[in-house]
Design a protein around this motif. Structure first.
Motif, short mmCIF file in Angstrom:
data_model
loop_
_atom_site.label_atom_id
_atom_site.label_comp_id
_atom_site.label_asym_id
_atom_site.label_seq_id
_atom_site.Cartn_x
_atom_site.Cartn_y
_atom_site.Cartn_z
N LEU A 47 -8.10 7.77 -27.78
CA LEU A 47 -6.94 8.09 -28.32
C LEU A 47 -6.48 7.68 -29.61
O LEU A 47 -7.22 6.79 -30.05
N SER A 48 -5.46 8.03 -30.17
CA SER A 48 -4.97 7.58 -31.72
C SER A 48 -3.99 6.57 -31.36
O SER A 48 -3.84 6.28 -30.33
N LEU A 49 -3.80 5.88 -32.48
CA LEU A 49 -2.99 4.65 -32.26
C LEU A 49 -1.41 5.05 -31.97
O LEU A 49 -1.01 4.52 -31.17
N GLY A 50 -1.03 6.49 -32.36
CA GLY A 50 0.24 6.81 -31.99
C GLY A 50 0.23 7.03 -30.23
O GLY A 50 1.15 6.75 -29.57
N GLU A 51 -0.83 7.76 -29.89
CA GLU A 51 -1.05 7.93 -28.48
C GLU A 51 -1.01 6.68 -27.76
O GLU A 51 -0.38 6.49 -26.58
N PHE A 52 -1.71 5.58 -28.24
CA PHE A 52 -1.78 4.23 -27.64
C PHE A 52 -0.29 3.67 -27.51
O PHE A 52 0.00 3.25 -26.35
N THR A 53 0.18 3.97 -28.58
CA THR A 53 1.82 3.24 -28.43
C THR A 53 2.57 3.91 -27.54
O THR A 53 3.41 3.05 -26.67
N GLU A 54 2.71 5.09 -27.53
CA GLU A 54 3.39 5.76 -26.55
C GLU A 54 3.07 5.62 -24.88
O GLU A 54 3.99 5.34 -24.12
N ARG A 55 1.60 5.63 -24.86
CA ARG A 55 1.07 5.34 -23.09
C ARG A 55 1.41 3.80 -22.82
O ARG A 55 1.83 3.55 -21.95
N MET A 56 1.40 2.89 -24.04
CA MET A 56 1.57 1.51 -23.49
C MET A 56 3.11 1.28 -23.22
O MET A 56 3.55 0.60 -22.36
N ASP A 57 3.86 2.18 -24.08
CA ASP A 57 5.50 2.06 -23.76
C ASP A 57 5.35 2.51 -22.26
O ASP A 57 6.40 1.97 -21.47
N THR A 58 5.04 3.69 -21.74
CA THR A 58 4.92 4.07 -20.58
C THR A 58 4.51 3.15 -19.43
O THR A 58 5.21 2.95 -18.41
N ALA A 59 3.35 2.41 -19.77
CA ALA A 59 2.85 1.79 -18.73
C ALA A 59 3.78 0.48 -18.60
O ALA A 59 3.78 -0.27 -17.50
N LEU A 60 4.15 -0.20 -19.84
CA LEU A 60 5.16 -1.57 -19.66
C LEU A 60 6.18 -1.02 -18.78
O LEU A 60 6.95 -2.00 -18.15
N ALA A 61 6.75 0.09 -18.76
CA ALA A 61 7.89 0.54 -18.00
C ALA A 61 7.78 1.08 -16.65
O ALA A 61 8.85 1.38 -15.85
N ALA A 62 6.32 1.45 -16.37
CA ALA A 62 5.93 2.04 -15.00
C ALA A 62 6.40 1.05 -14.12
O ALA A 62 6.28 -0.31 -14.10
N LYS A 63 6.86 1.43 -12.88
CA LYS A 63 7.52 0.96 -11.69
C LYS A 63 6.56 1.28 -10.40
O LYS A 63 6.23 0.35 -9.68
N THR A 64 5.86 2.21 -10.50
CA THR A 64 5.01 2.62 -9.55
C THR A 64 3.59 3.12 -9.98
O THR A 64 3.36 3.33 -11.00
N ARG A 65 2.67 3.24 -8.83
CA ARG A 65 1.50 3.53 -9.21
C ARG A 65 1.32 4.94 -9.74
O ARG A 65 0.40 5.36 -10.66
N GLY A 66 1.99 5.80 -9.19
CA GLY A 66 2.17 7.07 -9.81
C GLY A 66 2.34 7.17 -11.28
O GLY A 66 1.65 7.99 -12.06
N GLU A 67 3.59 6.33 -11.58
CA GLU A 67 3.91 6.20 -13.19
C GLU A 67 2.70 5.90 -13.85
O GLU A 67 2.41 6.24 -15.18
N LEU A 68 2.07 4.60 -13.35
CA LEU A 68 1.12 3.85 -14.02
C LEU A 68 -0.11 4.67 -14.38
O LEU A 68 -0.70 4.59 -15.28
N ASN A 69 -0.62 5.44 -13.32
CA ASN A 69 -1.76 6.29 -13.27
C ASN A 69 -1.64 7.39 -14.41
O ASN A 69 -2.70 8.04 -14.78
#
Length: 238
Positions: free
Chosen positions: A45-67
């Motif tokens: 992953l690039s740093l930009g991809e890492f940041t985007e995915r971390m934002d998604t992970a922190l906002a995830a509410k379900t296993r599907g979203e986190l996965n």
């Protein structure tokens, strides 16, 4: 969600639908963050991809979203078991151990070291501060994500002259404000895409406080300084 229809679907299809809808905890989000950091260290992953995915992970509410943030990383995904602890990621341990020492870490354990809760400063996309006559333990821990943290020791109540601060932060800024005669040692910090600015004498300890800071800072910053009034007096030669 959670009604009889979704339950029957889950049973009829191997619990896939039901598992994806299960709520996730902060511990699971943090563990996914560790996996994403390792993926950066491996060049997946690039740093930009890492940041985007971390934002998604922190906002995830379900296993599907986190996965979803791990789905294209080889051998890593959430196990869809309702009672599964955060450690039950498929091949998560081997993935973490096969990576180079991105943060000089060994095998990841989802069980944190025993630390008194009051001695941990923890923020998630927040502004955190400790000011005034707050009680300072001989050993403090910070664990912050996407946060701004200020620890002001100028009026703090300390039981020991030497205070150890263990940092485990990423995408966060940590500001340490210390009394005029205090000393701060930032030499043991492990920096990953981060900056350190020490405007305070490093040692040896001779004043009311000697702050020893160590640990890991990922994509963040650490600043040690005196209060604004003390800096102004120093500039004016008073």
């Amino acid at each position: 969600m959670g009604g009889p229809e979704s339950v029957s679907k889950g049973v009829g299809s191997g619990d896939v639908v039901g598992d994806r809808e299960l709520r996730v905890s902060d511990a699971e989000r943090e563990h996914v963050g560790e996996l994403l950091q390792r993926a950066v260290g491996l060049g997946m992953l690039s740093l930009g991809e890492f940041t985007e995915r971390m934002d998604t992970a922190l906002a995830a509410k379900t296993r599907g979203e986190l996965n979803a943030v791990l789905i294209d990383l080889p051998g890593v995904r959430l196990v869809g078991q309702p009672a599964a602890p955060p450690s039950t990621f498929v091949n998560a341990a081997s993935f973490m151990n096969s990576a180079p020492p991105f943060a000089k870490r060994g095998p990841v354990s989802p069980v944190p070291s025993p630390v008194t809760p009051g001695h941990v400063i923890r923020g998630r996309m927040s502004g955190v501060s400790r000011r005034g006559p707050w009680q300072v333990a001989p050993s403090l821990h910070t664990n912050n994500w996407l946060s701004g943290v200020t620890l002001d020791f100028t009026e703090a109540i300390m039981s020991t002259q030497v205070v150890e601060l263990h940092v485990d932060d990423y995408c966060s800024s940590l500001t340490l404000i210390v009394p005029a005669e205090a000393t701060v040692d930032l030499n043991a910090l492990d920096l990953i895409g981060s900056t350190v600015n020490n405007k305070v004498r490093t040692g040896p300890p001779f004043g009311p406080l000697h702050l020893v800071v160590h640990g890991r800072v990922r994509f963040g910053s650490v600043t040690a300084k005196h209060p604004l009034l003390a800096q102004w007096r120093k500039l004016m030669g008073r």
